[in-house]
Scaffold this motif. Structure first.
Motif, PDB file in Angstrom:
ATOM      1  N   LEU A 107       0.813  -1.207   0.000  1.00 52.35           N
ATOM      2  CA  LEU A 107       0.000   0.000   0.000  1.00 52.35           C
ATOM      3  C   LEU A 107       0.852   1.264   0.000  1.00 52.35           C
ATOM      4  N   LEU A 108       2.165   1.100   0.112  1.00 53.53           N
ATOM      5  CA  LEU A 108       3.072   2.240   0.030  1.00 53.53           C
ATOM      6  C   LEU A 108       3.530   2.498  -1.402  1.00 53.53           C
ATOM      7  N   LEU A 130      -6.083   4.769   2.672  1.00 50.69           N
ATOM      8  CA  LEU A 130      -5.913   6.190   2.973  1.00 50.69           C
ATOM      9  C   LEU A 130      -5.002   6.395   4.177  1.00 50.69           C
ATOM     10  N   THR A 131      -5.089   5.509   5.142  1.00 53.32           N
ATOM     11  CA  THR A 131      -4.263   5.619   6.340  1.00 53.32           C
ATOM     12  C   THR A 131      -2.784   5.392   6.036  1.00 53.32           C
ATOM     13  N   VAL A 132      -2.501   4.544   5.059  1.00 51.82           N
ATOM     14  CA  VAL A 132      -1.127   4.107   4.813  1.00 51.82           C
ATOM     15  C   VAL A 132      -0.476   4.777   3.612  1.00 51.82           C
ATOM     16  N   CYS A 133      -1.250   5.109   2.585  1.00 51.58           N
ATOM     17  CA  CYS A 133      -0.674   5.477   1.293  1.00 51.58           C
ATOM     18  C   CYS A 133       0.183   6.741   1.355  1.00 51.58           C
ATOM     19  N   ASP A 134       0.968   6.915   0.312  1.00 49.43           N
ATOM     20  CA  ASP A 134       1.863   8.063   0.218  1.00 49.43           C
ATOM     21  C   ASP A 134       1.061   9.335  -0.065  1.00 49.43           C
ATOM     22  N   ASP A 186      -3.088  10.358  -1.590  1.00 49.51           N
ATOM     23  CA  ASP A 186      -4.097  10.486  -0.537  1.00 49.51           C
ATOM     24  C   ASP A 186      -5.386  11.157  -1.011  1.00 49.51           C
ATOM     25  N   LYS A 187      -5.283  12.158  -1.880  1.00 56.29           N
ATOM     26  CA  LYS A 187      -6.487  12.855  -2.352  1.00 56.29           C
ATOM     27  C   LYS A 187      -7.373  11.927  -3.175  1.00 56.29           C
TER      28      LYS A 187
END
Length: 367
Positions: A44-45, A85-89, A93-94
């Motif tokens: 997820l990153l 959403l909590t983890v992504c770069d 995020d938007k």
């Protein structure tokens, strides 16, 4: 993802359980994400993985937009989206937040569809009504979960009056339908656990809710009260002067005066109180059919034949009859409901609208 039967509760449980196995939430904006991301979620990153995953989730959501019957699909998509959403770069995020908002709107639309269907069902079909109300509970849970992210990204999801009203409507949907179903044995352990999760989400959001309410002079609470209480809707608008009950940042109760009434809202579960009494009845007027439909008894409307005492202050009782669609289906067995007031009746006429508001004082009962 495309082939998983996520509409089945057992599959939903497994997916949601895996989503929740990520350790503590990030609280410091300066920390790097992968310092607390579990190994199983490290993909997820990666931006390219996020792009493909979000595209598939969105296709799955679009595929069920018009079908509210598989509400667990919405819950699973929402949980996965919020985890991303909590983890992504920061570069993604938007886009992920936009999908979360899309999930919320889908849930709100589904609740409207279900309410329309409930009005077409006879109250004698109890099992069907129970199932539909449980669906609304699940959908309400999904809507609340669209607010479940850390404070560094909550502004995408909770930053306006519209967002506050959506949150309160979702919390109220859960609470009201649990109460209306009464028999809690119909609620699975999975749903009960998800309800506990929403309670935590709502509790953690209270400082942010207070911040938004204070900036907007509590306009969201006026908007929500107007939607929820038909008396205000009939009179037009509300400009109440709300106050938070205590200075504790996690206090969720807000109070104000509306004419002679004391109103209270609990932003942690959508409770709406008048003079300390929960609203029991509210009605909607349909200008096309001229029916005045009960919100609590969604398959019934105010009967045309009433006692004189009803028309002069509700001192006898209020007679409800089944809607015409149900009378047609049950023409051999028409049914009615008589609501008898208990307490001292007081009527007050609004000179501007020429409407009369009737209140029942249960503290001082006539002997």
């Amino acid at each position: 993802m495309d082939s998983l039967p996520i509409a089945e509760e057992s599959v939903a449980i497994l997916i949601i359980h895996s989503m929740l196995q990520y350790g503590s939430l990030r609280t410091d904006k300066n920390e790097i994400f992968d310092s607390w991301c579990s190994e199983s979620h490290e993909q997820l990153l990666e931006d390219y993985f996020i792009d493909e995953f979000i595209a598939r989730l969105e296709r799955r959501l679009d595929g069920c937009q018009l079908s509210w019957k598989n509400e667990l699909v919405l819950m699973v998509i929402t949980m996965i989206t919020m985890r991303i959403l909590t983890v992504c770069d920061l570069t993604r995020d938007k886009r992920v937040a936009d999908l979360a908002i899309k999930c919320r709107r889908a849930g709100e639309n589904w609740i409207v569809f279900i309410l329309e269907n409930i009005q077409k069902i006879s109250s004698s079909h109890c099992n069907e009504l129970i199932k539909l109300r449980l669906k609304m509970v699940n959908i309400g849970i999904s809507c609340v979960l669209t607010f479940s992210t850390h404070r560094a990204r909550i502004d995408y999801l909770l930053s306006s009056n519209e967002h506050i009203v959506s949150l309160l409507k979702a919390a109220t949907t859960i609470r009201d339908n649990i109460i209306l179903n009464m028999n809690q044995s119909n609620t699975s352990n999975f749903v009960k656990n998800m309800m506990r999760l929403t309670e935590r989400v709502l509790f953690m959001l209270q400082p942010k809710i207070t911040e938004i309410l204070e900036k907007s002079a509590y306009q969201s609470l006026n908007d929500f009260a107007t939607i929820y209480w038909a008396v205000i809707l009939i009179n037009g608008t509300m400009d109440g002067k709300w106050q938070k009950r205590t200075n504790d940042p996690y206090t969720s109760w807000y109070d104000c005066r509306y004419e002679s009434r004391q109103l209270s809202i609990d932003c942690s579960n959508g409770t709406f109180l008048i003079d300390g009494m929960t609203i029991g009845l509210a009605f909607e007027y349909n200008s096309r059919t001229t029916n005045i439909t009960s919100r609590k008894y969604s398959d019934m409307c105010i009967d045309e034949d009433q006692w004189l005492e009803t028309l002069t202050g509700l001192t006898f009782g209020l007679l409800l009859s089944s809607l015409s669609v149900n009378n047609h289906e049950m023409r051999h067995y028409p049914y009615r409901k008589l609501i008898v007031p208990f307490g001292t009746m007081q009527g007050k006429r609004n000179k501007d609208t020429n409407h009369q508001t009737v209140t029942i004082d249960r503290l001082f009962v006539k002997s």
